[in-house]
Design an enzyme around this catalytic site. Structure first.
Site, PDB file in Angstrom:
ATOM      1  N   CYS A 148       0.859  -1.177   0.000  1.00  0.00           N
ATOM      2  CA  CYS A 148       0.000   0.000   0.000  1.00  0.00           C
ATOM      3  C   CYS A 148       0.902   1.236   0.000  1.00  0.00           C
ATOM      4  CB  CYS A 148      -0.898  -0.019   1.239  1.00  0.00           C
ATOM      5  SG  CYS A 148      -2.271   1.161   1.125  1.00  0.00           S
ATOM      6  N   LYS A 168     -12.290  -5.511   1.737  1.00  0.00           N
ATOM      7  CA  LYS A 168     -11.764  -4.596   2.750  1.00  0.00           C
ATOM      8  C   LYS A 168     -12.773  -3.479   2.963  1.00  0.00           C
ATOM      9  CE  LYS A 168      -7.876  -1.717   4.083  1.00  0.00           C
ATOM     10  NZ  LYS A 168      -6.474  -1.329   3.846  1.00  0.00           N
ATOM     11  N   LYS A 174     -11.582  -8.208   5.955  1.00  0.00           N
ATOM     12  CA  LYS A 174     -11.001  -7.311   6.940  1.00  0.00           C
ATOM     13  C   LYS A 174     -11.956  -6.153   7.195  1.00  0.00           C
ATOM     14  CE  LYS A 174      -7.285  -4.027   7.375  1.00  0.00           C
ATOM     15  NZ  LYS A 174      -6.338  -3.215   6.659  1.00  0.00           N
TER      16      LYS A 174
HETATM   17  C1  PBG Z   1      -3.165   0.080   4.715  1.00  0.00           C
HETATM   18  C2  PBG Z   1      -3.683  -0.754   5.811  1.00  0.00           C
HETATM   19  C3  PBG Z   1      -4.521  -0.389   6.874  1.00  0.00           C
HETATM   20  C4  PBG Z   1      -4.623  -1.529   7.678  1.00  0.00           C
HETATM   21  C5  PBG Z   1      -3.907  -2.536   7.061  1.00  0.00           C
HETATM   22  N1  PBG Z   1      -3.340  -2.047   5.905  1.00  0.00           N
HETATM   23  C6  PBG Z   1      -5.129   0.925   7.215  1.00  0.00           C
HETATM   24  C7  PBG Z   1      -6.271   1.412   6.426  1.00  0.00           C
HETATM   25  O1  PBG Z   1      -6.667   0.839   5.419  1.00  0.00           O
HETATM   26  O2  PBG Z   1      -6.808   2.470   6.802  1.00  0.00           O
HETATM   27  C8  PBG Z   1      -5.389  -1.622   8.967  1.00  0.00           C
HETATM   28  C9  PBG Z   1      -4.889  -2.685   9.909  1.00  0.00           C
HETATM   29  C10 PBG Z   1      -5.408  -2.556  11.285  1.00  0.00           C
HETATM   30  O3  PBG Z   1      -6.251  -1.694  11.603  1.00  0.00           O
HETATM   31  O4  PBG Z   1      -4.960  -3.359  12.119  1.00  0.00           O
HETATM   32  N2  PBG Z   1      -4.052   0.487   3.779  1.00  0.00           N
END
Ligand code: PBG
Length: 324
Positions: A122, A197, A249
Site C-alpha cells: 500500500c 476490505k 477485513k
Molecule cells: C493500509 C492498511 C490499513 C490496515 C492494514 N493495511 C489501514 C487502512 O486501510 O486504513 C489496517 C490494519 C489494522 O487496523 O490493524 N491500507
C-alpha cells in the site's frame, strides 16, 4: 419420532474435559496465525503504540533481533508494515531497490529463511497525504496507482517477500500485481489479496501505529461495511484476477461475510483481526471487565469457525509465548 428431551441430553457430551475436547469442532493453532509487525526506519528506540497496549514500532535496526525471537517462539509468518521517513506524494520509496519495503523483507528472510514473509502493499504510510495511492484532483487515481503497486510488489519480491498483500483497495490491483511479478520472473511469489476490505472505524488505532497522516476518509476505495453482496463480489473479482488467497477485513464484526465468501470460493481465506478489535479487548481486559485470554480464544475461534483458514492477529506473539 423426534428425539428431544428426555431422550436427547446434549450435556452428556460435556460432562468432562476429555469429552469436551473430543467433541470440539474448531481449533485455532499457532500455525494458523500471521503476526502483523510495524517497523520504523531512522529511529533507535522502540516506540510503544499507546492505542494498542503491548504493540510497539520496532526500530529497523532491531528487526533481525525481533524476527529471531518470533521464530524461536514458533511464529511462522509475519506481515510487515513500514513507518517511513521518506514520504512523498506518490509513495515512491516503496519501490526503491533499497527502500524500506524491500529492506524489511530482506532482513526477515536473511534472519529466518523459513519465516513466511508477507509484505503489506500500500502507500498510505509512504505518502505525504496518507491516501493509499496517487491523488489527483478528483481523488485517488485508480489506474495510476496500479502501476505503482506493480513496482512495489516487484521490489518486495526482490527483497524476498513470499507474499504480496495489496491493501490499497484499487480495482484491478491483483491483476496488475500478478502481471508485474510474472513479468519480472517472480512466478512463485504469491498474492494474498485484501479482497474484501471495508472502510472501517476498527482501523482507528492503526493510524497511530502506522503513522498515517490522512485527513478525510477512504470511502471512495474501501467498501461500505453495510454491503453483503458487494463483499462477495469484491472477493470473487480478486479470485478471477489471480489471487492465491482471499481476505476479509476486519474480522470480528464481519463473520457473516467470512462465511459467505467461504461458501463462494475454494481458495484459502484469511481474516484480519484489526487494530480496533485488538485495542477493545486489551482496554477492556485492563479495566478488569473481561478475561483477555478467554476472549482471545473465543474471538479467534469464532473467526475460524466462520470459515477463515488463516488469521492475522496482533495477539500472535502473546499466543506464541504464552500458549492459547
Ligand atoms: C493500509 C492498511 C490499513 C490496515 C492494514 N493495511 C489501514 C487502512 O486501510 O486504513 C489496517 C490494519 C489494522 O487496523 O490493524 N491500507
Amino acid at each position: 419420532m423426534s428425539s428431544v428431551y428426555p431422550v436427547s441430553r446434549p450435556r452428556r457430551l460435556r460432562r468432562t474435559p476429555a469429552l469436551r475436547a473430543l467433541f470440539q469442532e474448531t481449533e485455532v493453532q499457532l500455525s494458523d496465525l500471521v503476526l502483523p509487525i510495524f517497523v520504523e526506519e531512522g529511529v533507535s528506540d522502540y516506540v510503544p503504540v499507546s492505542a494498542m497496549p503491548g504493540v510497539v514500532r520496532i526500530p529497523e535496526a532491531r528487526l533481525a533481533f525481533e524476527i529471531e525471537r518470533y521464530a524461536k517462539a514458533g511464529i511462522q509468518s509475519v506481515m510487515t508494515f513500514g513507518i517511513s521517513h521518506h514520504l512523498d506524494d506518490i509513495g515512491s520509496d516503496t519501490w526503491q531497490e533499497n527502500g524500506l519495503v524491500a529492506r524489511m523483507a530482506r532482513i526477515c528472510k536473511d534472519t529466518a529463511p523459513e519465516m513466511i514473509v508477507m509484505s503489506d502493499t500500500c502507500f498510505c504510510e509512504y505518502t505525504t497525504h496518507g491516501h493509499c495511492g496517487v491523488v489527483h484532483d478528483n481523488g485517488v487515481d485508480n489506474d495510476a496507482t496500479l502501476v505503482n503497486l506493480g513496482r512495489q510488489a516487484v521490489a518486495a519480491a526482490r527483497g524476498g517477500a513470499d507474499f504480496i498483500a495489496p491493501s490499497a483497495a484499487m480495482d484491478g490491483q491483483v491483476q496488475a500485481i500478478r502481471a508485474a511479478l510474472d513479468g519480472a520472473g517472480f512466478i512463485d511469489t504469491a498474492v494474498m489479496a485484501y479482497s474484501t476490505k471495508f472502510a472501517s472505524a476498527f482501523y482507528g488505532p492503526f493510524r497511530e501505529a502506522g503513522g498515517t497522516v490522512l485527513k478525510g476518509n477512504r470511502n471512495t476505495y474501501q467498501m461500505n461495511p453495510m454491503n453483503r453482496r458487494e463483499a462477495i463480489r469484491e472477493s470473487l473479482l480478486d479470485e478471477q484476477e489471480g489471487a492465491d488467497v482471499l481476505m476479509v477485513k476486519p474480522a470480528g464484526a464481519f463473520l457473516d461475510t467470512i462465511r459467505d465468501i467461504r461458501e463462494a470460493t475454494h481458495l484459502p481465506l484469511a481474516a484480519y483481526q484489526v487494530s480496533g478489535e485488538y485495542a477493545m479487548i486489551k482496554f477492556a481486559a485492563a479495566a478488569g471487565a473481561i478475561d483477555e485470554r478467554q476472549i482471545v480464544r473465543e474471538t479467534l475461534g469464532a473467526i475460524k469457525r466462520a470459515g477463515a483458514d488463516i488469521i492475522l492477529s496482533y495477539f500472535g506473539l502473546d499466543i506464541a509465548e504464552q500458549g492459547f
